[in-house]
Design a protein around this motif. Structure first.
Motif, PDB file in Angstrom:
ATOM      1  N   THR A  55       0.845  -1.203   0.000  1.00  0.00           N
ATOM      2  CA  THR A  55       0.000   0.000   0.000  1.00  0.00           C
ATOM      3  C   THR A  55       0.879   1.251   0.000  1.00  0.00           C
ATOM      4  N   ARG A  56       1.890   1.232   0.864  1.00  0.00           N
ATOM      5  CA  ARG A  56       2.736   2.427   0.990  1.00  0.00           C
ATOM      6  C   ARG A  56       4.153   2.204   0.505  1.00  0.00           C
ATOM      7  N   GLN A  57       4.429   1.017  -0.132  1.00  0.00           N
ATOM      8  CA  GLN A  57       5.749   0.731  -0.724  1.00  0.00           C
ATOM      9  C   GLN A  57       6.881   0.914   0.303  1.00  0.00           C
ATOM     10  N   VAL A  58       6.665   0.280   1.462  1.00  0.00           N
ATOM     11  CA  VAL A  58       7.702   0.336   2.503  1.00  0.00           C
ATOM     12  C   VAL A  58       8.005  -1.074   2.992  1.00  0.00           C
ATOM     13  N   LEU A  59       9.252  -1.279   3.387  1.00  0.00           N
ATOM     14  CA  LEU A  59       9.596  -2.529   4.072  1.00  0.00           C
ATOM     15  C   LEU A  59       9.331  -2.344   5.556  1.00  0.00           C
ATOM     16  N   VAL A  60       8.924  -3.435   6.198  1.00  0.00           N
ATOM     17  CA  VAL A  60       8.543  -3.366   7.615  1.00  0.00           C
ATOM     18  C   VAL A  60       9.560  -4.165   8.427  1.00  0.00           C
ATOM     19  N   PHE A  61      10.191  -3.481   9.376  1.00  0.00           N
ATOM     20  CA  PHE A  61      11.244  -4.089  10.195  1.00  0.00           C
ATOM     21  C   PHE A  61      10.897  -3.966  11.680  1.00  0.00           C
ATOM     22  N   VAL A  62      11.739  -4.567  12.500  1.00  0.00           N
ATOM     23  CA  VAL A  62      11.584  -4.383  13.946  1.00  0.00           C
ATOM     24  C   VAL A  62      12.902  -3.906  14.548  1.00  0.00           C
ATOM     25  N   LYS A  63      12.745  -3.065  15.561  1.00  0.00           N
ATOM     26  CA  LYS A  63      13.901  -2.640  16.358  1.00  0.00           C
ATOM     27  C   LYS A  63      13.702  -3.212  17.739  1.00  0.00           C
ATOM     28  N   GLN A  64      14.752  -3.754  18.334  1.00  0.00           N
ATOM     29  CA  GLN A  64      14.640  -4.249  19.712  1.00  0.00           C
ATOM     30  C   GLN A  64      16.003  -4.243  20.381  1.00  0.00           C
ATOM     31  N   PHE A  65      15.971  -4.295  21.697  1.00  0.00           N
ATOM     32  CA  PHE A  65      17.214  -4.319  22.469  1.00  0.00           C
ATOM     33  C   PHE A  65      17.695  -5.763  22.534  1.00  0.00           C
ATOM     34  N   ARG A  66      18.893  -6.009  22.025  1.00  0.00           N
ATOM     35  CA  ARG A  66      19.487  -7.342  22.050  1.00  0.00           C
ATOM     36  C   ARG A  66      20.581  -7.348  23.114  1.00  0.00           C
ATOM     37  N   PRO A  67      20.316  -8.008  24.259  1.00  0.00           N
ATOM     38  CA  PRO A  67      21.276  -7.942  25.371  1.00  0.00           C
ATOM     39  C   PRO A  67      22.682  -8.411  25.001  1.00  0.00           C
ATOM     40  N   ALA A  68      22.779  -9.456  24.165  1.00  0.00           N
ATOM     41  CA  ALA A  68      24.116  -9.977  23.838  1.00  0.00           C
ATOM     42  C   ALA A  68      24.901  -8.989  22.969  1.00  0.00           C
ATOM     43  N   ILE A  69      24.195  -8.249  22.139  1.00  0.00           N
ATOM     44  CA  ILE A  69      24.875  -7.248  21.301  1.00  0.00           C
ATOM     45  C   ILE A  69      25.392  -6.113  22.194  1.00  0.00           C
TER      46      ILE A  69
END
Ligand SMILES: Nc1ncnc2c1ncn2[C@@H]1O[C@H](COP(=O)(O)OP(=O)(O)O[C@H]2O[C@H](CO)[C@@H](O)[C@H](O)[C@H]2O)[C@@H](O)[C@H]1O
Length: 214
Positions: A55-69
């Protein structure tokens, strides 16, 4: 939830005693007649879903806190006596940009697991048959050796039934992020990314195979 307000406090580190998620193991075998020993970690297989909102020509991602990183970004001198000095290091050192993904639950098909993750993390209710498997790769080749299966799904705004964000009751904090194709192309060109290699693979796969022809 927006990741810029994330607060991380009171972090400690200690040897793992028991876990539902990881198990350290020692493998011993003979290779070409010679005894070998290999240290490994048994972890779950996973699914990763490349989501494109048509619909809006966007990719959908997630951001999250990764403790090991985060842990890996803190120098050893600030990890003394099991205490991690979080006052010196912002949470952003552990916040990644990834595709929607999840641990494989052996009682369900991979596509069913992927469908549930798309709903839980990103808020889109997609028919399971819309999820197209395009690759199974091997992740953590030295110590984990898991199967990581990639799916592609196209969604529309009308499939969005909630805000996503993960299972809040279980403590998950996930921000859903949308990026336009020019933004994705610029991100893929960056020399340093807060993303796993599988993410970069998925992006390049999308840009090569699914880029809308203008
Ligand atoms: N080590 C751990 N310690 C404590 N709690 C844990 C944990 N691992 C998972 N959990 C708990 O289980 C929940 C569900 O995890 P998910 O299925 O969303 O997998 P995750 O996104 O972490 O990794 C998925 O995505 C990444 C990125 O693609 C893959 O590497 C990975 O194998 C795949 O499961 C997490 O929110 C957390 O509460």
């Amino acid at each position: 939830m927006a990741m810029q307000n994330l607060l991380i406090e009171d972090m400690t580190v200690s040897p793992l005693k028991e876990s539902m998620f990881v198990r350290p193991l020692s493998l011993e075998f003979k290779m070409n007649g010679r005894r070998r020993k290999w240290d490994m970690i048994k972890v779950h297989d996973s699914v990763v879903i490349v989501i494109f909102n048509v619909t809006r020509q966007v990719l959908v991602f997630v951001k999250q806190f990764r403790p090991a990183i985060y842990f890996s970004s803190v120098p050893d001198q600030d990890k003394q006596n099991g205490k991690i000095d979080v006052s010196k290091y912002p949470p952003s050192l552990g916040i990644t940009l990834e595709f929607c993904a999840g641990i494989v639950d052996k009682s369900k098909s991979l596509a069913e697991t992927a469908k549930e993750e798309v709903l839980e993390e990103c808020g889109y209710d997609v028919p399971v048959e819309n999820l197209h498997k395009f690759k199974t790769a091997r992740a953590g080749v030295s110590t984990e050796g898991t199967h990581q299966t990639f799916f592609y799904v196209e969604v529309t705004d009308s499939m969005k039934v909630n805000q996503g964000g993960g299972l809040v009751d279980e403590g998950e904090v996930i921000e859903v992020v949308e990026m336009s194709i020019p933004e994705v192309q610029a991100y893929a060109e960056d020399t340093d990314n807060m993303s796993p290699p599988g993410f970069l693979f998925g992006l390049l796969w999308f840009l090569k195979n699914k880029l809308p022809k203008c």
